[in-house]
Design an enzyme around this catalytic site. Structure first.
Site, PDB file in Angstrom:
ATOM      1  CB  SER A  47       0.832   9.281   3.975  1.00  0.00           C
ATOM      2  OG  SER A  47      -0.234   8.358   3.911  1.00  0.00           O
ATOM      3  CB  CYS A  79      13.566  -0.807   3.652  1.00  0.00           C
ATOM      4  SG  CYS A  79      15.204  -0.522   4.337  1.00  0.00           S
ATOM      5  CB  ILE A  85       5.229  -2.281  14.208  1.00  0.00           C
ATOM      6  CG1 ILE A  85       5.317  -0.753  14.351  1.00  0.00           C
ATOM      7  CG2 ILE A  85       6.570  -2.876  13.778  1.00  0.00           C
ATOM      8  CD1 ILE A  85       5.492   0.016  13.045  1.00  0.00           C
ATOM      9  CG  LEU A 130     -18.042 -18.051  -3.869  1.00  0.00           C
ATOM     10  CD1 LEU A 130     -17.212 -17.539  -5.035  1.00  0.00           C
ATOM     11  CD2 LEU A 130     -17.138 -18.382  -2.692  1.00  0.00           C
ATOM     12  CD  GLU A 153       5.570  -2.244   2.668  1.00  0.00           C
ATOM     13  OE1 GLU A 153       6.399  -1.459   2.173  1.00  0.00           O
ATOM     14  OE2 GLU A 153       5.836  -3.054   3.569  1.00  0.00           O
TER      15      GLU A 153
END
Ligand SMILES: Cc1cc2nc3c(=O)[nH]c(=O)nc-3n(C[C@H](O)[C@H](O)[C@H](O)COP(=O)(O)OP(=O)(O)OC[C@H]3O[C@@H](n4cnc5c(N)ncnc54)[C@H](O)[C@@H]3O)c2cc1C
Length: 391
Positions: A144, A244, A169, A344, A369
């Site tokens: 973070s 990005c 990654i 379910l 992210e």
């Protein structure tokens, strides 16, 4: 019996789209139905994905770097890109992650901050799916808080020497090129690193219980010598990788809804055919309350994603607004997935149905992210003017 409508048709959201946007959606939906849905549960169980093959199919369909312009990229609108992310993630978050990392992280970094030579060398091949990219920001001890990264790039004559470890990654084990962020004497800089450069190793991270239909790796950079022109010339400071991430997070705002929609479709189908106490479980009020609440959150999330997409198309979307979208839509998608799983029953935990797989995937999506907590703090900062997470 009253007519049934699919969850997203409740408020006719299609009416908010252009024909072109709906065409993109339908093309991606078909691609996914053909090339992914029949196989993805098996990939997930085995923890192996034919990334290269998929990348070629995605490239042929124009989905890699699709919101970028030039260099073989499709130049699609923000909303069309969002719809593509939704359809991809309706199959599996791992598939959308492949596309997000390729297009919004690796390609976007080169497209926005790279030299003309770097763009020419990598972008057309990446758009076609012939070259796969990854994006190395996170480290074992710095997630973070990427400002504290310890990966270092030092000058040696004209060359750069890169040393450090990047962790978690996506695509790293199969990548041809990595965009790596490292500390230099001038602050944080980005580097374009071909994966076959001596000193670069990608170790596959095993034992994941989430995002198993995605390749994740540890990227070890052991005194990697790079020429001067490996530096992304226009990327200065942490702002560059964060920009990005804003691109990729925008795709997640839409993508998470795809996973939720697939869960809800599955739960509705299941509930209308599963009979207990002499009638379909969909006929019980408690089941209908679950389905109705899930459908409401799905619609609200969709309207939010669409609003943010329209702002992006006007060039007016701000990073903190993307935080609002990512925080809300991933959190609600996960809640929908969990609720649908209960509908379910025992089958809810089986890979025969996609619901548990989506729920497990969304645990990753909640964390990567920017974790949900970090996005709460971004929103909190907007509301109070006080940054709770600055060191
Ligand atoms: C499958 C997968 C794929 C990924 N792909 C990539 C990739 O391609 N490239 C890449 O660079 N990274 C990637 N990541 C890494 C991801 O972005 C990080 O995991 C994420 O940023 C969180 O970092 P961390 O795991 O180190 O958690 P930490 O930062 O250690 O956080 C742990 C917990 O503490 C909380 N926390 C931390 N700081 C604060 C604070 N100030 N206030 C309140 N709570 C706080 C967090 O919200 C979290 O709940 C991936 C992760 C996964 C799981």
């Amino acid at each position: 019996m009253a007519d049934r409508v699919a969850p997203l048709d409740l408020i006719d959201v299609d009416a908010l789209h252009s024909e072109e946007e709906l065409q993109v959606r339908d093309v991606v939906r078909r691609l996914v139905a053909d090339k992914v849905r029949p196989y993805v549960a098996d990939w997930y169980e085995r923890g192996e994905v034919p990334v290269r093959e998929l990348a070629k199919d995605l490239g042929k369909t124009g989905l890699l770097g699709m919101h970028l312009t030039g260099y073989g990229c499709a130049g699609a609108s923000a909303v069309a890109y969002g719809l593509a992310c939704l359809e991809l993630e309706a199959a599996d978050s791992g598939l959308r992650s492949l596309v997000s990392v390729q297009g919004s992280l690796a390609m976007y970094a080169i497209w926005r901050y790279g030299s003309e030579e770097q763009k020419q060398q990598w972008l057309p091949a990446m758009a076609a799916g012939d070259a796969i990219g990854c994006f190395g920001l996170t480290e074992p001890d710095h997630g973070s808080d990427p400002a504290s990264m310890t990966t270092r790039a030092r000058r040696d004559g004209d060359d750069w020497i890169l040393t450090g470890v990047k962790m978690w990654i996506t695509n790293a084990p199969v990548a041809d090129v990595a965009v790596v962020w490292a500390r230099t004497d001038d602050g944080i800089n980005g580097f374009v690193v071909p994966m076959d450069t001596p000193g670069v190793t990608a170790n596959t991270i095993k034992h994941k219980l989430s995002l198993r239909a995605s390749m994740t790796g540890e990227l070890v950079l052991d005194g990697v010598r790079l020429p001067a022109d490996a530096l992304l010339p226009a990327a200065r400071g942490l702002k560059a990788p964060l920009s990005c991430l804003t691109e990729a997070r925008y795709g997640i705002v839409w993508g998470a809804l795809g996973a939720a929609r697939d869960c809800l479709h599955t739960a509705i189908d299941y509930a209308t055919s599963r009979v207990q106490f002499g009638r379909p479980i969909a006929g019980f009020q408690l089941t209908q309350a679950k389905l109705a609440d899930a459908a409401l959150e799905l619609q609200k999330g969709y309207l939010l994603a669409l609003h943010l997409g329209r702002r992006a198309e006007l060039g007016l979307l701000r990073p903190e607004q993307v935080s609002v979208g990512k925080l809300n839509n991933v959190r609600e998608a996960l809640a929908i997935a969990r609720q649908c799983r209960t509908i379910l029953g025992a089958n809810g935990i089986s890979a025969e149905y996609p619901v548990m797989r989506h729920a497990a995937n969304l645990e990753t999506v909640l964390t990567y992210e920017g974790t949900s907590e970090i996005h709460q703090l971004v929103v909190g900062q907007q509301l109070t003017g006080l940054a709770a997470f600055a060191s």
